[in-house]
Design an enzyme around this catalytic site. Structure first.
Site: not given
Length: 1515
Positions: A491, A701, A951, A1011, A1045, A1069-1070
């Site tokens: 991460d 963004s 990440t 993607t 991930k 989240n990991d």
């Protein structure tokens, strides 16, 4: 670059491969389809087990989403029901442990008996209990097996129980729930004191409960406050209304109803969910914002929320809110997920929509986690299969021997007449007799070994004193996997970085300035602490800088007192320059450590502004600082002591505001529409200026910029903008000039990168020519002699070791920043101009007036800052006319109040005013890395470990961090895969061709989550991507969800099955990728303890992975490997004595050894040596392993435990067994009277030799780390054996039979000198045999391990190694000065002897024996420097099997042509490139790396299949 034809051919090949795979699957379906059988089994399991026995059914999707009424207290009266199941919604209880009370036993039984040895003994135990088959008893196998399995299960249960306790801590955290009818108190009888105790536990998860504040309630109404009840998280239900306070964790997924932030905004930190450091602004739906301002309004409100069914998607949300018949949509702006934290907002209220395992973060966590098994277990299973075959073959041989004996002798034995034994019983009896060739205690003793190894993991070097956090091992099962890692998935936020942003550099008026006031402050504090031991430290800065005190009258950290007039004393300017030059060295770029840094820092700007306030540079600098101080959304807070803290939505903004404070503009107040800045006049007096904030056009963004319209104190209107360089550049007033300047900078950068790339390829090509290197170990043997100059050769070798290590540590790191250095400093030489005008040396005023030069220098600075891994922003400003502003204001107001396409209209309005900007300057923000991260990643690369960064942050940030952590090199070829680009598929195929041909010396893929989702949905693209991913050096995946991930980790595990993966992270989240990897590492970091709780091992800092893997991982791998082969070795040695004896007893199964001693052979006499070997073995010093990470490939290539090594040990066991048997038989068994040559005497002699030799080999010959404990174990085992014989002689009663035990040792053969002489002769022969075989092996086939053990004993070498094994790794040790154009330093007598570049898919590494980098001739230490021409990046280095050993003991010459048939790239004048190793075989530890071969032409990529793995084939 690959041609379009080559790209199209590559895509066509992959499409063809996928089509062939589909046809192959169809053919299987027409015959026997394993997938169909598996599907059928799953259906049966689902029907009979899940649905029939467990009564579990798959939940169908709802028809219209989840309906949650907004009615306070409703969920407390009766739990709401899920329309999909007809039962109440899932509770908010979460479970990260692997087992429950119901499934622990079946899961563990399956796991334990998946160990082939345990299954084998289960079968043997069952056979042994059948009457008439066993000659060794009925329960001698099954009873200890049950005990051993129970012990292993208990250990696994204890490990999981610790996870359960940590889950319990989170489940018992507290939240405040609206309970207007006090229903919760009626169902929960716990006292208030207990809830307060639980509340203290909850604070560890961020739930800082302020009871007094909660009791104040909404609007400080006491009656309303009583309606809020404190409950545990596990009791929160769907439909509950919960109240959150600042810094509280979210207990469940909620819809925001009310927030006390500006304009009803709540700032949410989602770092644990997606890894993003910026705070998200969430607003309540307008319908709720109007009606949820009080409890009374909510109670009388007729409202309902309809949301989508629980799913994995973190980035999209659909729902609707209906209030009094009016409906509005719900989007991501109104929903807040569990795992988030409320920041910068006093209070927020939300409606719970998802709980427990249906929360987004829990659904992204990996479910049905299986117990992890060590990779070595699979090798052990294969060996067990071999041993089972050997036992069967041995039993068949003995049975055949019995048949021959029965034919020749049984008929003449009068005592066997009229009796017969069936051959099947004979065969089974031999199987039972020889079953202990597979040691029953293998796994139990291994558990003891691993407990000892886990205890030794308590290493002070892995303790973090700052956070008071030691290394914690949550499991001992997979300790040896730590020594075999070949992929690290990391991460970013909180793992590689500290999530602390600091402004590090600025570019103003064409001059670059270093901002290092924070570093100066730290240095000053350290100096003061050294001078005054009682010095009290200042407050520690908190995460994200949300509480950063600052005195109002000074610029903290800068050391500058604005009220002190000595700053304008020109007579003291030389001291100022001295201080400035010293401070310039406070910071070094981690991406380019050799790059020259600006000589000037921002303190010099302040001095110049005071000395020359009206100069052109001063006007530009003051305007630039104003841009930083005004263009943000930060909120100041004044503490009781007068200090000011800042609350920011992003750490970037916080860093800028703090930098503006350091540069003299302190933000002291921010009302709804105004900002007050405190600054200082020339005379040092404080002045307060007010700026009216008219409009704030927020960052997004899509826009990649932010703007603020201010009314200045003089009444002028000014627009301040900041954003990315490619966004601000076209909006500058002189955009054409700016474009030309940017093009010039890009052109120079392209030329420079081409030069760097050419140098890298040149270094790579120089490795093609191999030369014989001198024999280092042979030189070591002559250390006692001196050369003609009187210099000891040990000094020469020490210098060479130092040179080699220095060169390896500086591989890929620039020693100088040769090009464009003139852009970094000021315009004049300080020494030349100081005599003319003291302050003229700081700034070249003519440069500030030259717009073209300012543009070019500024953009050059931006490029240089970015190449150092810093996050850059361009600032611009524009003064507005009143009429123009009012016209724009009308358009902007209409856009902000629009109900249709509001965001699009706001962006269109912003485009109207964000034009014709003047360039103010540029900033570079450092995302501070954890200590030692770049050096650790460099060492990972040297250790043949590929590092992937996964990440949830945005792409630009991820790439910046990749540069600063050295995942990307300055010359790296970065391939960005973006599905939004029209030709991205062709770009991916083009990248595959380039990487496959070695056209990119260091390559990195960057792919985003969207993607990646497209790739995963297409078989062709998925195969193409995985092929490319395993070939490149690193992969950066940004905007990745937790499930993506985990999927990447699983794909690599499937794609490169020989690899061992390690995932490291610190947030919730990991968790999924940590559970999906072979080894999961949790960082006890800023995102909480979620990852540390669920991981296999937890550490406090990323840099501790160096010691965890290189030292303890390698030691544990070697220890476990030696324990296993040693255990098998001693069993074969011992029981082969039994097999050899069968010839002399008619193959009747009669034992050579007395049964009582035989029973305790493993337990009492030979368990201690293998256990001590497995716990305390250290083949090399820890400093050596840290300084030379290339040694880590030992475990990756399975050189510590493999089938070939096992067969070698078994050969030695059989040979040693033969020596023992025939020594006993020939020297003692044939002795004459009065020697006792009975069965007991002979068997005890053989037993004694076996016990003594096993102990000597394990604790003396094999153990390198010989300590008092090892010699104590040797003494106990050998002495214990002889005391055991004394005991047997005393306690056994006289009885007839082959074993006459009573008094035999004390009064019989124990007094016979021949009996003891055979001990000496046989043991001498055994030891000589062992040493001779070891000497031959080390002479003909030396390993890195052997060579380094020799090097460690050379005088002075360990001092050099310890110097280079410093805490920061690559920073230790000097480097050499050498000729720019020379391949090696001219003073060296030998040149670098390395092979060609690594094959495709093989992670580059250097092995000591394979680098050819240690040369003799000697150069004095301390006068060494290495230019760019002479470092060799590890990523270009060929793998181990392709390089020559620089310390080859045999000194043999390489007979093969470099690159020919040895799995190498061959670069010649022909266009064809020959290579080996498909990427699937590239994983570290693959034993088949040399066996694959493919040929690639310029227009064709041919790759073979490997073990069924998806490598495309050309027709």
């Amino acid at each position: 670059m690959a041609t379009a034809e080559e790209t199209n051919v590559t895509l066509a090949q992959y499409q063809g491969w996928v089509d062939r795979q589909k046809r192959s699957r169809r053919r299987w379906r027409s015959a026997i389809d394993p997938a169909r059988i598996r599907d059928g089994a799953e259906k049966l399991y689902k029907r009979f087990v899940l649905e029939g026995i467990l009564r579990q059914k798959l939940i169908p999707p709802s028809q219209d989403g989840r309906h949650v009424p907004l009615e306070p207290g409703l969920a407390r009266r009766k739990p709401l029901k899920d329309d999909r199941t007809g039962r109440p919604y899932l509770s908010n209880f979460i479970r990260s442990s692997r087992y429950t009370l119901w499934n622990f036993l079946p899961k563990q039984l399956f796991f334990q008996f998946s160990k082939l040895a345990n299954f084998y003994f289960l079968i043997i135990g069952i056979l042994q209990m059948i009457p008439g088959l066993s000659t060794t008893g009925s329960f001698t196998t099954i009873a200890p097996l049950i005990a051993f399995v129970a012990l292993s299960m208990a250990k696994e249960g204890y490990d999981d129980y610790r996870r359960y306790k940590l889950d319990k801590l989170e489940n018992k955290s507290v939240a405040w729930v609206l309970d207007p009818e006090n229903l919760f108190a009626k169902t929960d009888r716990r006292s208030r004191s207990e809830l307060l105790r639980i509340g203290k536990l909850g604070r560890s998860h961020g739930a800082h409960v302020r009871i007094a504040e909660v009791e104040a309630g909404m609007g400080n109404e006491v009656e309303q406050a009583k309606k809020w009840t404190q409950v545990e998280w596990q009791d929160v239900r769907v439909g509950d209304i919960i109240q959150l306070r600042r810094d509280d964790n979210l207990p469940a997924d909620i819809i925001l109803l009310h927030a006390t932030g500006p304009n009803g905004v709540a700032y949410i930190e989602t770092m644990a969910l997606d890894g993003e450091t910026n705070l998200k602004s969430k607003r309540a739906c307008p319908l709720f914002a109007k009606h949820c301002n009080s409890i009374a309004e909510m109670t009388s409100l007729d409202a309902e929320v309809v949301v989508e069914d629980p799913n994995l998607d973190l980035y999209n949300f659909e729902g609707r809110a209906t209030v009094k018949g009016e409906t509005m949509p719900l989007t991501m702006n109104e929903v807040v997920y569990r795992g988030s934290i409320l920041r910068n907002t006093t209070k927020a209220i939300g409606l719970v929509i998802n709980t427990g395992e249906e929360c987004k973060i829990r659904m992204n966590a990996r479910k049905n986690v299986h117990a992890k098994a060590p990779e070595m277990q699979y090798a052990v299973n294969r060996i067990v299969v071999v041993l089972v075959g050997f036992v069967i073959a041995l039993s068949l041989g003995c049975t055949a021997g019995y048949i021959v004996w029965r034919r020749d002798h049984e008929g003449r034995a009068w005592y066997l007449r009229h009796t017969s034994v069936p051959l099947k019983n004979i065969f089974i009896a031999f199987i039972i007799a020889f079953n202990t060739l597979i040691p029953l205690s293998l796994y139990v003793s291994l558990e003891i070994v691993k407990l000892g190894q886990a205890y030794l993991l308590n290493d002070i070097e892995m303790y973090d004193p700052v956070s008071d956090t030691p290394m914690v091992a949550n499991t001992t099962t997979i300790l040896e996997n730590l020594g075999q890692v070949s992929y690290v998935f990391s991460d970013k936020t909180g793992t590689l970085t500290e999530n602390l942003m600091k402004l590090r550099k600025v570019s103003v008026a064409g001059t670059a300035w270093l901002h290092d006031s924070d570093l100066q402050k730290i240095a000053a504090e350290k100096e003061a602490k050294n001078k005054l031991p009682a010095y009290q430290e200042a407050g520690v800065e908190t995460a994200k800088g949300r509480q950063t005190p600052s005195p109002k009258a000074t610029a903290p950290g800068s050391g500058v007192d604005f009220t002190n007039e000595h700053l304008i004393d020109e007579g003291r300017l030389p001291n100022i320059h001295s201080a400035r030059l010293n401070s310039a060295s406070q910071w070094k770029s981690t991406a380019r450590p050799g790059q020259a840094q600006p000589e000037l820092n921002t303190e010099d700007i302040l001095r110049f502004l005071r000395a020359k306030p009206n100069s052109p540079f001063s006007r530009k600098a003051r305007q630039f600082i104003l841009c930083i101080a005004l263009c943000h959304t930060c909120l100041p807070e004044t503490r009781d002591d007068g200090s000011v803290t800042f609350q920011a939505a992003s750490p970037d903004e916080l860093a800028l505001v703090e930098a503006a404070r350091d540069m003299g503009y302190l933000l002291v107040d921010r009302a709804a529409q105004s900002i007050k800045l405190e600054s200082h006049d020339i005379d040092g007096s404080t002045k307060m200026e007010g700026y009216q904030i008219l409009d704030v056009i927020e960052f997004s963004s899509e826009r990649k910029r932010m703007s603020v319209v201010c009314r200045m104190p003089d009444g002028k209107l000014c627009l301040f903008s900041k954003g990315a360089d490619n966004v601000i550049l076209p909006r500058l007033k002189q955009s054409q000039l700016a474009t030309q300047a940017m093009s010039s900078v890009e052109r120079r950068a392209s030329v420079r990168k081409s030069i760097e790339l050419e140098k890298a390829l040149k270094r790579q090509s120089l490795q093609n020519v191999k030369r014989d290197s001198m024999n280092l170990v042979r030189a070591a043997s002559t250390l006692d002699r001196r050369d003609s100059r009187g210099r000891r050769k040990s000094n020469i070798i020490t210098d060479e070791v130092d040179y080699w290590l220095s060169r390896r540590e500086n591989d890929g790191i620039e020693s100088e920043f040769e090009s464009d250095d003139h852009f970094m400093g000021g315009g004049r030489s300080m020494e030349a101009s100081r005599a003319i005008e003291p302050y003229d040396s700081l700034v070249d005023e003519s440069l500030a007036l030259n717009e073209a030069a300012v543009y070019e220098r500024c953009f050059q600075h931006v490029h240089d800052f970015a190449s150092e891994g810093l996050r850059t922003l361009i600032f611009g400003y524009r003064y507005l006319e009143e009429d123009d502003y009012q016209k724009w204001k009308t358009v902007y107001h209409q856009a902000t109040t629009s109900l249709v396409k509001r965001q699009e209209r706001i962006e269109e309005a912003a485009e109207l005013i964000e034009q014709s900007l003047d360039l103010a300057g540029a900033t570079a923000i450092e995302d501070k890395l954890q200590e030692g991260v770049p050096e650790t990643i460099d060492k990972f690369r040297r250790a043949n470990i590929k590092v992937w960064m996964l990440t949830g942050d945005k792409r630009e940030t991820a790439i910046n961090i990749a540069h600063s952590t050295r995942i990307c090199k300055p010359f790296s070829q970065v391939y960005i895969l973006d599905a939004a680009q029209p030709d991205w598929q062709e770009n991916m195929a083009d990248a595959l061709v380039e990487v496959g041909r070695g056209m990119a010396p260091h390559s990195v893929i960057v792919i985003d989550g969207h993607t990646l989702g497209v790739v995963e949905g297409d078989e062709v693209l998925h195969a193409l991507f995985l092929d490319l991913a395993v070939r490149v050096d690193s992969v950066i995946c940004c905007r990745a969800s937790p499930s993506q991930k985990a999927n990447l980790v699983k794909c690599i595990r499937h794609q490169v099955p020989s690899s061992v993966t390690l995932a490291v992270g610190d947030g919730a989240n990991d968790i999924a990728m940590i559970q999906a990897s072979h080894v999961g590492i949790g960082i006890s970091g800023r995102e909480g303890l979620q990852a540390a709780r669920i991981s296999d091992y937890s550490i406090a800092q990323f840099r501790f992975l160096q010691r965890l893997l290189f030292v303890h991982g390698r030691w544990n791998y070697i220890r476990t490997g030696k324990y296993i082969v040693g255990t098998f070795w001693k069993e074969v040695l011992f029981y082969m004595l039994q097999a050899q004896y069968q010839k002399f007893n008619g193959y009747t199964g009669t034992s050579l050894f007395e049964s009582t001693s035989l029973t305790v052979f493993n337990t009492l006499f030979t368990s201690l040596p293998v256990i001590l070997l497995g716990i305390f073995e250290k083949d090399l010093n820890s400093e050596t392993l840290i300084a030379v990470p290339e040694l880590y490939s030992f475990g990756q290539k399975n050189r510590g435990f493999n089938m070939l090594q096992y067969l070698g040990w078994m050969f030695m066991a059989a040979s040693s067994s033969a020596i023992i048997f025939f020594s006993v038989y020939c020297l003692y068994g044939t002795s004459h009277y009065p020697a006792d040559t009975g069965l007991y005497a002979v068997g005890t002699l053989a037993f004694s030799l076996a016990v003594i030799f096993i102990n000597l080999k394990m604790l003396v010959l094999e153990l390198h780390n010989r300590t008092v404990i090892s010699f104590l174990g040797l003494f106990i085992s050998i002495l214990g054996w002889f005391l055991w014989n004394v005991l047997l002689s005393l306690v056994f009663s006289p009885s007839p039979g082959p074993y006459v035990v009573r008094g035999s040792f004390i009064k019989g053969f124990g007094k016979n000198g021949m009996w003891w002489l055979v001990h000496f002769v046989a043991l001498s022969a055994l030891i000589v045999f062992e040493l001779a075989v070891s000497a031959v092996r080390k002479s003909l086939w030396p390993t890195d391990q052997d060579l380094m053990q020799e090097v460690e004993h050379i005088d002075g070498v360990m001092d050099v190694i310890k110097e280079h094994a410093g805490e920061h790794g690559g920073e230790a040790g000097p480097v050499y000065q050498s000729d720019e154009n020379a391949a090696d330093p001219p003073s060296k007598k030998l040149s670098v002897s390395t092979a060609v570049s690594a094959p495709i898919g093989t992670a580059p590494s250097l092995s000591l024996r394979e680098t050819g980098g240690w040369h003799f001739g000697g150069t004095k230490r301390g006068s060494r420097h290495m230019t760019d021409e002479h470092y060799v990046p590890p990523e270009f280095t060929p793998p181990a099997e392709e390089r020559e050993n620089p310390m080859d003991i045999a000194g043999k010459k390489q007979k093969s042509t470099p690159g020919a048939g040895t799995g190498r790239w061959i670069h010649d004048e022909s266009p064809t490139i020959v290579a080996t190793n498909p990427p699937a075989a590239a994983g570290a530890g693959s034993a088949q790396n040399e066996d694959f071969y493919f040929t690639q032409s310029p227009v064709e990529l041919k790759t073979p299949t490997s073990g069924g793995r998806p490598w495309p084939l050309s027709n």
